[in-house]
Design a protein around this motif. Structure first.
Motif, PDB file in Angstrom:
ATOM      1  N   LEU A  78     105.855  73.698  46.028  1.00 32.86           N
ATOM      2  CA  LEU A  78     105.898  73.983  44.806  1.00 32.86           C
ATOM      3  C   LEU A  78     106.800  75.220  44.494  1.00 32.86           C
ATOM      4  O   LEU A  78     107.608  75.528  43.631  1.00 32.86           O
ATOM      5  CB  LEU A  78     104.764  74.117  43.748  1.00 32.86           C
ATOM      6  N   PRO A  99      97.336  70.806  31.532  1.00 36.52           N
ATOM      7  CA  PRO A  99      98.602  70.508  32.510  1.00 36.52           C
ATOM      8  C   PRO A  99      98.218  69.490  33.303  1.00 36.52           C
ATOM      9  O   PRO A  99      99.063  69.035  34.011  1.00 36.52           O
ATOM     10  CB  PRO A  99      98.526  71.746  33.023  1.00 36.52           C
ATOM     11  N   GLN A 100      96.968  68.863  33.056  1.00 37.66           N
ATOM     12  CA  GLN A 100      96.636  67.873  34.086  1.00 37.66           C
ATOM     13  C   GLN A 100      97.183  66.314  33.811  1.00 37.66           C
ATOM     14  O   GLN A 100      97.173  65.493  34.525  1.00 37.66           O
ATOM     15  CB  GLN A 100      95.080  67.648  34.243  1.00 37.66           C
ATOM     16  N   MET A 105     105.095  69.643  39.465  1.00 38.96           N
ATOM     17  CA  MET A 105     104.382  68.811  40.444  1.00 38.96           C
ATOM     18  C   MET A 105     104.265  67.502  40.428  1.00 38.96           C
ATOM     19  O   MET A 105     104.411  66.790  41.644  1.00 38.96           O
ATOM     20  CB  MET A 105     102.606  69.227  40.173  1.00 38.96           C
ATOM     21  N   ALA A 139      99.025  77.210  42.387  1.00 39.40           N
ATOM     22  CA  ALA A 139     100.626  77.160  42.399  1.00 39.40           C
ATOM     23  C   ALA A 139     101.087  77.222  40.869  1.00 39.40           C
ATOM     24  O   ALA A 139     101.833  77.876  40.791  1.00 39.40           O
ATOM     25  CB  ALA A 139     100.908  75.868  43.171  1.00 39.40           C
ATOM     26  N   MET A 140     100.532  76.558  39.960  1.00 39.83           N
ATOM     27  CA  MET A 140     100.770  76.736  38.759  1.00 39.83           C
ATOM     28  C   MET A 140     100.728  78.109  38.031  1.00 39.83           C
ATOM     29  O   MET A 140     101.540  78.404  37.372  1.00 39.83           O
ATOM     30  CB  MET A 140     100.089  75.764  37.510  1.00 39.83           C
ATOM     31  N   LYS A 141      99.627  78.701  38.520  1.00 42.87           N
ATOM     32  CA  LYS A 141      99.564  80.157  37.781  1.00 42.87           C
ATOM     33  C   LYS A 141     100.521  81.009  38.597  1.00 42.87           C
ATOM     34  O   LYS A 141     100.855  82.051  37.783  1.00 42.87           O
ATOM     35  CB  LYS A 141      98.132  80.638  38.297  1.00 42.87           C
ATOM     36  N   ASP A 145     106.684  68.195  34.568  1.00 44.96           N
ATOM     37  CA  ASP A 145     105.599  68.727  35.388  1.00 44.96           C
ATOM     38  C   ASP A 145     106.348  68.853  36.859  1.00 44.96           C
ATOM     39  O   ASP A 145     106.663  67.859  37.270  1.00 44.96           O
ATOM     40  CB  ASP A 145     104.412  68.309  35.349  1.00 44.96           C
ATOM     41  N   MET A 184      96.482  73.591  43.866  1.00 46.82           N
ATOM     42  CA  MET A 184      97.379  72.795  42.641  1.00 46.82           C
ATOM     43  C   MET A 184      97.270  73.920  41.556  1.00 46.82           C
ATOM     44  O   MET A 184      98.316  74.329  41.230  1.00 46.82           O
ATOM     45  CB  MET A 184      96.646  71.726  42.238  1.00 46.82           C
ATOM     46  N   ASP A 185      95.952  74.519  41.020  1.00 49.54           N
ATOM     47  CA  ASP A 185      96.109  75.352  40.046  1.00 49.54           C
ATOM     48  C   ASP A 185      96.625  76.767  40.411  1.00 49.54           C
ATOM     49  O   ASP A 185      97.387  77.412  39.495  1.00 49.54           O
ATOM     50  CB  ASP A 185      94.460  75.753  39.760  1.00 49.54           C
ATOM     51  N   ARG A 208     103.699  80.321  39.459  1.00 48.29           N
ATOM     52  CA  ARG A 208     104.734  80.031  38.847  1.00 48.29           C
ATOM     53  C   ARG A 208     104.805  80.568  37.442  1.00 48.29           C
ATOM     54  O   ARG A 208     105.958  81.152  37.032  1.00 48.29           O
ATOM     55  CB  ARG A 208     104.802  78.586  38.805  1.00 48.29           C
ATOM     56  N   GLY A 209     103.662  80.532  36.639  1.00 43.93           N
ATOM     57  CA  GLY A 209     103.736  81.102  35.474  1.00 43.93           C
ATOM     58  C   GLY A 209     103.459  82.549  35.374  1.00 43.93           C
ATOM     59  O   GLY A 209     103.263  82.926  34.290  1.00 43.93           O
TER      60      GLY A 209
END
Lengths: 452, 118
Positions: free
Chosen positions: B66, A233-234, A242, B37-39, A240, B34-35, B41-42
Motif C-alpha cells: 500500500l 473504512p472496513q 486496499m 497502513a491506512m493511518k 479503497d 492493515m490499520d 497513508r492518512g
C-alpha cells in the motif's frame, strides 16, 4: 542395510520419492521465476515491485537470499539432518531464490531440479553415514517428539492469555488440562493433546470472532447515533486502495489456477510419502512415524498462518508455495500418493478461488488477525522450549552429562553471540555438532558411548 | 509528538520495550498491518515497526503493497546501529521490519533514532 533403523527413520529415499522431490523442486523454482508464488512470507511483499517491473530480477533475488539464507542454513539444514526428514525451508527457500535468480524461463526448473537432486542424495547419504557412527546422535534426536507433542498442546492457552487476559487464559488452561487427562483415561490410543488443542483453538477463534462482532455492532450503533452514513473504512469500497490492490492480485493468481493445482498436487503427494515435515515440530514426528499427530500439529498451526499468507498474497500478487499449508496435514493422512495429488490439487484450487473472499473477511475481523499473530508467537514460544528441552534429552541419551554440557553450552553461546543460528534450530544444530564432537572424542579414546 | 505504530508477531513486546524507555516526544501504540497502513497513508501516524520471523513477511506485507517499497525497510534478522537507522530515516523510510528474536536489541535503537530526529 539396517532394517530396524529404517522402519523408524526414513534414511533412504526410493526412486519414486527422489523423482517427486526433484520434479517438485523444479516446479517450485519455475513458479517462483514466474513470480506466482514464493515460500518465504518475507520475500512475498517484495514481489509486487518485481511483478510491476519496478525492481530488477537480480535485486529481488538478493532480497530473497538475504531473507532466506539464515533459515536455510540455520533452520532447514539442521532440522533435516537431525530428523532425516525433508522440510520446506531446505526444499522451498532455495527454489525461491534459484527461481527468481534464473534469467531464462528454462533455467529455473533446471536449477530447481538440481537443488532437489542435491538434497535427496546428499541428505540420504549423510543420514545413513551418521547412523553408522559409534555415537548415533540421529536416533537420540527422537527424544524430541515427546516434549514437542505435549508442550505444543499448550499453544492456544498462551495465545488466549496474551490476547484476552489472564482470566480467560487460566480457564483455557484448566479446560485443556482436563481434556488431556480425560483423553489419556478414556482413549489411551489417541494422542493426549488432540481434543485439548482442538478445544483451545476453538476457544481462541470464538473469543476473537465474538469481539469483532460486538465491535462492529458498537460501531454501527455509534454511527447511527451520530446520524452519519459513513460505515467506516472496513466496508468494501472500490476507491479503497486496499480493496483495489487486493482484487488485482486475486485476479492475477486466478489466471494461473492450473499451475497452482499442479503445485498443490506435488506438495500434497510429497507430504503423503512421509519424507517431509511441514512445521518446526513435524519433522521429528514424521521421523518417528507419528503421522496423525504430525497432521494435528500442522493442522492447528494453519490457523496462525492463514491471515498472514492471505494478506501478503493479496498485497503482493504472489501466493505461498505451500498455500495455506493445509495440504501438509491432508497429505500425511492420505492412503496413497495419487489420491494425495488429486486432493492437493482441489485444495489449492479452492484456496486460490477463495483468496479474495478471505481477504475481505479478514478486513472485517481485526481480532481474528490479531489471534493469528498471537498463535504464531505462542507456537514459537512452546516449540522453543520443547525443542531446547528435547535437544537436552537427546544429548543425555547420546552422551550423558558431557553431551548436555556441549549442547546446552553451544545453545547459550549462540544466544550470547546475537543468534547467528535461528533460535528454534540452535539446539538441534548443537546436538549435531555435539554428536560429531563425541564421535571424534570416541576415536581419540576420550569418550565411551552411552549404550541405551 | 511523533506517533509510532507496532504490528506483527511481537507487536506488544515492541510497544512494551519502547514505552519503558520513557523517551520524550514519541508515542507508541499497538496496531496491526492493515490499520497502520491506512493511518500512515492518512497522516495519522508517522512510523511503523513490524516484527515477524523473517523481519519482512508478516511485518511488512500489506505496508509494502500500500505504501510502496521506497518507504519501507527490513533489517531481516540483523541488528542495525543508531547511525544506520538515522540514515534510513533521512532517506524518508517510515516502515521498518525486523525479526522477533532480535526485538530486545532493535526496538530501543529504533526508538532512540526516531526520537533524536524530533
Amino acid at each position: 542395510m539396517n532394517t530396524l533403523a529404517a522402519s523408524t527413520n526414513h534414511l533412504d529415499f526410493t526412486l519414486a520419492q527422489q523423482l517427486t522431490v526433484i520434479v517438485l523442486a523444479a516446479l517450485t523454482a519455475f513458479i517462483s521465476h514466474m513470480a506466482l508464488a514464493v515460500f518465504n512470507d518475507g520475500t512475498r511483499p517484495f514481489m509486487l515491485d518485481f511483478i510491476q517491473g519496478r525492481s530488477s530480477r537480480s535485486a529481488t533475488a538478493a532480497v530473497s537470499f538475504g531473507l532466506s539464507a539464515g533459515f536455510i542454513f540455520g533452520l532447514g539444514a539442521p532440522m533435516a539432518l537431525s530428523s532425516g526428514v525433508l522440510n520446506p525451508w531446505l526444499l522451498f527457500l532455495p527454489t525461491d531464490i534459484l527461481g527468481i535468480l534464473a534469467f531464462r524461463k528454462w533455467l529455473a526448473p533446471l536449477l530447481g531440479g538440481a537443488w532437489g537432486a542435491l538434497i535427496v542424495f546428499g541428505l540420504g547419504g549423510t543420514n545413513n553415514l551418521a547412523h553408522k557412527l559409534p555415537v548415533d546422535f540421529l536416533t537420540a534426536m527422537q527424544q524430541m517428539s515427546t516434549p514437542i507433542l505435549f508442550l505444543f498442546t499448550l499453544f492456544p492457552v498462551l495465545a488466549i492469555t496474551k490476547q484476552f487476559g489472564r482470566a480467560r487464559g487460566g480457564i483455557a488452561a484448566v479446560i485443556e488440562l482436563a481434556f488431556v487427562i480425560m483423553t489419556m483415561k478414556l482413549w489411551p490410543n489417541v494422542f493426549a493433546g488432540s481434543l485439548a488443542m482442538a478445544a483451545g483453538v476453538l476457544m481462541l477463534i470464538g473469543f476473537a470472532v465474538r469481539k469483532d462482532l460486538l465491535q462492529r455492532k458498537a460501531d454501527r450503533a455509534a454511527f447511527a447515533a451520530e446520524g452519519t452514513t459513513d460505515t467506516g473504512p472496513q466496508e468494501a469500497d472500490p476507491d479503497d486502495p486496499m480493496v483495489s490492490l487486493f482484487s488485482a492480485s486475486a485476479a492475477r493468481l486466478r489466471r494461473y489456477l492450473p499451475l497452482f493445482m499442479l503445485l498443490g498436487a506435488g506438495v500434497c503427494a510429497l507430504a503423503q510419502m512421509h519424507i517431509f515435515g511441514g512445521g518446526e515440530a513435524t519433522s521429528f514426528l514424521i521421523a518417528k512415524g507419528q503421522y496423525s499427530e504430525a497432521a494435528q500439529v500442522d493442522f492447528y498451526r494453519v490457523f496462525g498462518f492463514i491471515p498472514l499468507i492471505a494478506t501478503t498474497a493479496l498485497a503482493s500478487g504472489a501466493y505461498g508455495i505451500a498455500g495455506f499449508t493445509l495440504v501438509y496435514p491432508i497429505g500425511y493422512l492420505m492412503p496413497n500418493p495419487i489420491l494425495a495429488a488429486v486432493v492437493g490439487a482441489v485444495v489449492f484450487a479452492l484456496e486460490v478461488l477463495a483468496l479474495s473472499y478471505i481477504g475481505k473477511l479478514l478486513g472485517k475481523l481485526p481480532s481474528v488477525r490479531d489471534s493469528s499473530e498471537h498463535l504464531r508467537s505462542a507456537i514459537t514460544e512452546t516449540l522453543s522450549l520443547a525443542i531446547l528441552f528435547g535437544s537436552l534429552l537427546a544429548a543425555n541419551v547420546m552422551g550423558g552429562g558431557l553431551a548436555i554440557l556441549i549442547v546446552g553450552g553451544l545453545y547459550l553461546i549462540n544466544e550470547a553471540m546475537g543468534r547467528p543460528v535461528v533460535r528454534m534450530a540452535a539446539a538441534p544444530a548443537a546436538v549435531i555438532v555435539g554428536g560429531i564432537l563425541l564421535n571424534v572424542l570416541y576415536w581419540l579414546d576420550l569418550f565411551t558411548p552411552v549404550k541405551g | 509528538m511523533t506517533k509510532i505504530l507496532t504490528g506483527g508477531v511481537g507487536k506488544t513486546e515492541v510497544a512494551g520495550i519502547v514505552s519503558k524507555l520513557g523517551i520524550d516526544g514519541i508515542e507508541i501504540a499497538v496496531s496491526n498491518d492493515m490499520d497502520a497502513a491506512m493511518k500512515l497513508r492518512g497522516g495519522q501516524a508517522d512510523f511503523y515497526l513490524g516484527t515477524c520471523h523473517t523481519g519482512a513477511g508478516a511485518s511488512l506485507g500489506v505496508l509494502v503493497g500500500l505504501l510502496g517499497k521506497p518507504l519501507c525497510h527490513t533489517f531481516g534478522r540483523s541488528v542495525p546501529t543508531e547511525d544506520e537507522v538515522t540514515a534510513l530515516l533521512a532517506e524518508g523510510k517510515k516502515v521498518f521490519g525486523f525479526a522477533i528474536d532480535q526485538i530486545d536489541a532493535v526496538a530501543p535503537v529504533m526508538a532512540r533514532a526516531i526520537a533524536a530526529r524530533g
